[in-house]
Design a protein around this motif. Structure first.
Motif, PDB file in Angstrom:
ATOM      1  N   SER A 112       0.853  -1.188   0.000  1.00  0.00           N
ATOM      2  CA  SER A 112       0.000   0.000   0.000  1.00  0.00           C
ATOM      3  C   SER A 112       0.887   1.236   0.000  1.00  0.00           C
ATOM      4  N   LEU A 113       0.371   2.297  -0.587  1.00  0.00           N
ATOM      5  CA  LEU A 113       1.069   3.572  -0.581  1.00  0.00           C
ATOM      6  C   LEU A 113       0.032   4.656  -0.362  1.00  0.00           C
ATOM      7  N   VAL A 114       0.337   5.601   0.515  1.00  0.00           N
ATOM      8  CA  VAL A 114      -0.549   6.737   0.747  1.00  0.00           C
ATOM      9  C   VAL A 114       0.228   8.020   0.510  1.00  0.00           C
ATOM     10  N   ALA A 115      -0.432   8.986  -0.109  1.00  0.00           N
ATOM     11  CA  ALA A 115       0.108  10.336  -0.290  1.00  0.00           C
ATOM     12  C   ALA A 115      -0.942  11.301   0.248  1.00  0.00           C
ATOM     13  N   GLN A 116      -0.500  12.369   0.904  1.00  0.00           N
ATOM     14  CA  GLN A 116      -1.452  13.268   1.556  1.00  0.00           C
ATOM     15  C   GLN A 116      -0.972  14.704   1.516  1.00  0.00           C
ATOM     16  N   THR A 117      -1.911  15.621   1.752  1.00  0.00           N
ATOM     17  CA  THR A 117      -1.536  17.007   2.010  1.00  0.00           C
ATOM     18  C   THR A 117      -1.342  17.135   3.515  1.00  0.00           C
ATOM     19  N   GLU A 118      -0.605  18.139   3.920  1.00  0.00           N
ATOM     20  CA  GLU A 118      -0.386  18.334   5.350  1.00  0.00           C
ATOM     21  C   GLU A 118      -0.971  19.645   5.846  1.00  0.00           C
ATOM     22  N   THR A 119      -1.796  20.277   5.002  1.00  0.00           N
ATOM     23  CA  THR A 119      -2.486  21.499   5.393  1.00  0.00           C
ATOM     24  C   THR A 119      -3.966  21.351   5.067  1.00  0.00           C
ATOM     25  N   SER A 120      -4.769  22.065   5.805  1.00  0.00           N
ATOM     26  CA  SER A 120      -6.212  22.022   5.618  1.00  0.00           C
ATOM     27  C   SER A 120      -6.614  22.836   4.385  1.00  0.00           C
ATOM     28  N   PRO A 121      -7.604  22.396   3.637  1.00  0.00           N
ATOM     29  CA  PRO A 121      -8.419  21.206   3.814  1.00  0.00           C
ATOM     30  C   PRO A 121      -7.641  19.965   3.382  1.00  0.00           C
ATOM     31  N   TYR A 122      -7.647  18.947   4.205  1.00  0.00           N
ATOM     32  CA  TYR A 122      -6.839  17.762   3.985  1.00  0.00           C
ATOM     33  C   TYR A 122      -7.368  16.909   2.840  1.00  0.00           C
ATOM     34  N   LYS A 123      -6.421  16.258   2.147  1.00  0.00           N
ATOM     35  CA  LYS A 123      -6.731  15.324   1.067  1.00  0.00           C
ATOM     36  C   LYS A 123      -5.740  14.174   1.178  1.00  0.00           C
ATOM     37  N   TYR A 124      -6.187  12.989   0.776  1.00  0.00           N
ATOM     38  CA  TYR A 124      -5.234  11.899   0.639  1.00  0.00           C
ATOM     39  C   TYR A 124      -5.702  10.929  -0.425  1.00  0.00           C
ATOM     40  N   VAL A 125      -4.735  10.217  -0.960  1.00  0.00           N
ATOM     41  CA  VAL A 125      -4.977   9.108  -1.873  1.00  0.00           C
ATOM     42  C   VAL A 125      -4.184   7.931  -1.345  1.00  0.00           C
TER      43      VAL A 125
END
Length: 134
Positions: free
Chosen positions: A63-76
């Motif tokens: 598995s691999l996750v990528a995310q933002t670290e500022t609001s509004p948060y997003k991830y895949v």
């Protein structure tokens, strides 16, 4: 996220967190640079002598996750099957310039990263969230 939104997000520059099952222990989760183009597979590289190399073989589920670290948060988050192979000649340069920019990427790639291999992850499942849509 829509299909095109999730693919664009994953194709953007993020530090990924790669997770691999590790027997009776918890999974190995480690930050990693990755390459991805919309509609394709995810590629990661790692050293031959490390823990990732010990755990990833052809057919390993990762598995691999990528995310933002500022609001509004997003991830895949993606899940798929890895195929292991030799590092293509231009792989380190492409990866390094993606994360470091042209000048620093070329300098990094000129270091002769010859002890690495590449895992290609065929994506089988996506999980996404975009809190800006709520």
């Amino acid at each position: 996220m829509t299909k095109s939104e999730r693919e664009a997000f994953l194709a953007d520059v993020h530090i990924g967190v790669l997770s691999i099952a590790d027997g009776d222990s918890g999974p190995l989760s480690a930050p990693i640079w990755y390459l991805y183009e919309a509609g394709g597979d995810v590629q990661v590289s790692y050293g031959r002598g490390g823990q990732k190399a010990r755990l990833i073989a052809d057919g390993t589920r990762v598995s691999l996750v990528a995310q933002t670290e500022t609001s509004p948060y997003k991830y895949v988050s993606i899940e798929g099957i890895a195929t292991v192979g030799p590092m293509p000649p231009d792989f380190t340069l492409r990866l390094a310039t993606r994360y470091l920019g042209e000048e620093q990427g070329r300098e990094y790639a000129s270091g002769g990263n010859t002890d690495s291999i590449v895992a290609t992850i065929r994506i089988e499942r996506w999980m996404t969230i975009d809190y800006s849509k709520r």
